[in-house]
Design an enzyme around this catalytic site. Structure first.
Site, PDB file in Angstrom:
ATOM      1  N   ASP A  10      18.452  45.826  -6.441  1.00 30.09           N
ATOM      2  CA  ASP A  10      19.032  45.459  -7.728  1.00 30.09           C
ATOM      3  C   ASP A  10      18.667  44.015  -8.039  1.00 30.09           C
ATOM      4  O   ASP A  10      18.251  43.264  -7.152  1.00 30.09           O
ATOM      5  CB  ASP A  10      20.559  45.627  -7.703  1.00 30.09           C
ATOM      6  CG  ASP A  10      21.198  45.321  -9.054  1.00 30.09           C
ATOM      7  OD1 ASP A  10      20.734  45.895 -10.054  1.00 30.09           O
ATOM      8  OD2 ASP A  10      22.144  44.512  -9.117  1.00 30.09           O
ATOM      9  N   SER A  11      18.876  43.630  -9.296  1.00 28.34           N
ATOM     10  CA  SER A  11      18.620  42.252  -9.693  1.00 28.34           C
ATOM     11  C   SER A  11      19.650  41.302  -9.109  1.00 28.34           C
ATOM     12  O   SER A  11      19.458  40.088  -9.153  1.00 28.34           O
ATOM     13  CB  SER A  11      18.629  42.144 -11.224  1.00 28.34           C
ATOM     14  OG  SER A  11      19.903  42.499 -11.729  1.00 28.34           O
ATOM     15  N   CYS A  73      19.386  49.526 -10.611  1.00 27.83           N
ATOM     16  CA  CYS A  73      19.282  48.549 -11.689  1.00 27.83           C
ATOM     17  C   CYS A  73      18.713  49.278 -12.896  1.00 27.83           C
ATOM     18  O   CYS A  73      17.602  49.816 -12.828  1.00 27.83           O
ATOM     19  CB  CYS A  73      18.363  47.402 -11.270  1.00 27.83           C
ATOM     20  SG  CYS A  73      18.000  46.204 -12.568  1.00 27.83           S
ATOM     21  N   GLU A 152      27.787  37.902 -11.805  1.00 29.73           N
ATOM     22  CA  GLU A 152      27.077  37.178 -10.746  1.00 29.73           C
ATOM     23  C   GLU A 152      27.818  35.904 -10.332  1.00 29.73           C
ATOM     24  O   GLU A 152      27.709  35.465  -9.191  1.00 29.73           O
ATOM     25  CB  GLU A 152      25.654  36.824 -11.203  1.00 29.73           C
ATOM     26  CG  GLU A 152      24.705  38.016 -11.250  1.00 29.73           C
ATOM     27  CD  GLU A 152      24.289  38.519  -9.874  1.00 29.73           C
ATOM     28  OE1 GLU A 152      24.250  37.724  -8.914  1.00 29.73           O
ATOM     29  OE2 GLU A 152      24.008  39.731  -9.740  1.00 29.73           O
ATOM     30  N   CYS A 183      24.379  49.418 -17.008  1.00 33.37           N
ATOM     31  CA  CYS A 183      23.948  48.344 -16.106  1.00 33.37           C
ATOM     32  C   CYS A 183      24.894  48.424 -14.924  1.00 33.37           C
ATOM     33  O   CYS A 183      26.119  48.516 -15.109  1.00 33.37           O
ATOM     34  CB  CYS A 183      24.053  46.984 -16.793  1.00 33.37           C
ATOM     35  SG  CYS A 183      23.784  45.572 -15.686  1.00 33.37           S
ATOM     36  N   HIS A 185      25.937  46.284 -12.991  1.00 37.75           N
ATOM     37  CA  HIS A 185      26.894  45.179 -12.903  1.00 37.75           C
ATOM     38  C   HIS A 185      28.185  45.493 -13.661  1.00 37.75           C
ATOM     39  O   HIS A 185      29.253  44.987 -13.309  1.00 37.75           O
ATOM     40  CB  HIS A 185      26.295  43.895 -13.502  1.00 37.75           C
ATOM     41  CG  HIS A 185      25.311  43.190 -12.634  1.00 37.75           C
ATOM     42  ND1 HIS A 185      24.037  43.665 -12.417  1.00 37.75           N
ATOM     43  CD2 HIS A 185      25.406  42.026 -11.927  1.00 37.75           C
ATOM     44  CE1 HIS A 185      23.391  42.822 -11.610  1.00 37.75           C
ATOM     45  NE2 HIS A 185      24.207  41.829 -11.305  1.00 37.75           N
TER      46      HIS A 185
END
Length: 271
Positions: A10-11, A73, A152, A183, A185
């Site tokens: 993932d990012s 992702c 993040e 997404c 996240h």
């Protein structure tokens, strides 16, 4: 049986939402996870750069002898999943098709919303997938570029997060009955998103839906890990701060985790 680990990329920390669901559904499987938090978010980046970064993550996972790769992702899935899937000899899963299928099953009004990074939304991949499966669906898409930086930085419970989510989702008010969290996240903001959208709107976690497909492929290729082996060791890698990643990971997964820093240009560095 195949006792090698499953690789996740993932990012940043978003793919942990997929890992948490895998730990719940398939607790005996071993995990190797790499999150590129040093270069997150991927959403605003050009496709060429996303492709380059994703291949670096894939090649890192291949050095760990994984039996399957999950691109946890949405942005990377939209840009390069098809290419990676064609290139590798092991199964490679993305998170977009499972989320699209779940949204179609969920909606009663045939009015589906999709939120994601600018790149995912610009690719229009969710609307394409949904309408290829069910042409009569009405799909509204919305980029939410401020969500990933909040996650993040571990500010998911802050007043800023509430303000940003409320303002970002205002265009969807009263217009949909199903919302795809496009997404990985975004599920870390789920309580706020649900509160803003209201209890009548069903939230679809594309990452959690992907775990069902992982299970199907493990069975199909007969590569499940033996349940008799008890020495499972999950490993997590980040390109950014080990401390920051570990804090979010342990909070989200509800367990202690081993985290190492990795420089994708060099060898793995312990921290």
């Amino acid at each position: 049986m195949d006792n090698r680990p499953i690789g996740f990329l993932d990012s940043g920390v978003g793919g942990l939402t997929v890992v948490r669901e895998l730990m719940r559904q398939l607790p005996h499987e071993e995990i190797i996870y790499i999150g590129d938090s040093a270069r997150a978010p991927y959403g605003p980046r050009p496709a060429k750069q996303i492709r380059e970064y994703t291949w670096q993550l894939v090649n890192f996972l291949l050095t760990k002898d994984v039996k399957m790769i999950v691109i946890a992702c949405n942005t990377a899935t939209a840009v390069v999943w098809e290419e990676i899937k064609r290139t590798l000899s092991i199964p490679v899963l993305g998170v977009i098709l499972p989320g699209s299928s779940a949204a179609i099953k969920s909606t009663q009004s045939k009015k589906i919303g999709v939120i994601g990074t600018p790149m995912t939304i610009a690719s229009n991949i969710y609307e394409q997938k949904i309408k290829s499966l069910a042409p009569d669906m009405q799909v509204k898409s919305l980029a939410c570029p401020k969500f990933v930086p909040i996650v993040e930085s571990n500010e998911t419970r802050s007043s800023l997060a509430k303000k940003v989510v409320y303002e970002s989702l205002a265009p969807f008010a009263g217009k949909i009955d199903t919302l795809v969290l496009g997404c990985t996240h975004y599920p870390l903001l789920r309580p706020i998103i649900q509160n803003v959208m209201g209890p009548q709107v069903k939230l679809i976690d594309s990452g959690a839906e992907t775990v069902r497909d992982i299970s199907v492929l493990l069975n199909y290729f007969e590569i499940n890990r033996s349940r008799e082996i008890s020495d499972k060791q999950d490993h997590f890698y980040t390109t950014a701060s080990v401390t920051g990643f570990r804090e979010i990971a342990e909070q989200w997964l509800g367990r202690a985790v081993t985290v190492e820093h990795v420089n994708l240009e060099k060898e793995v560095k312990h921290d």
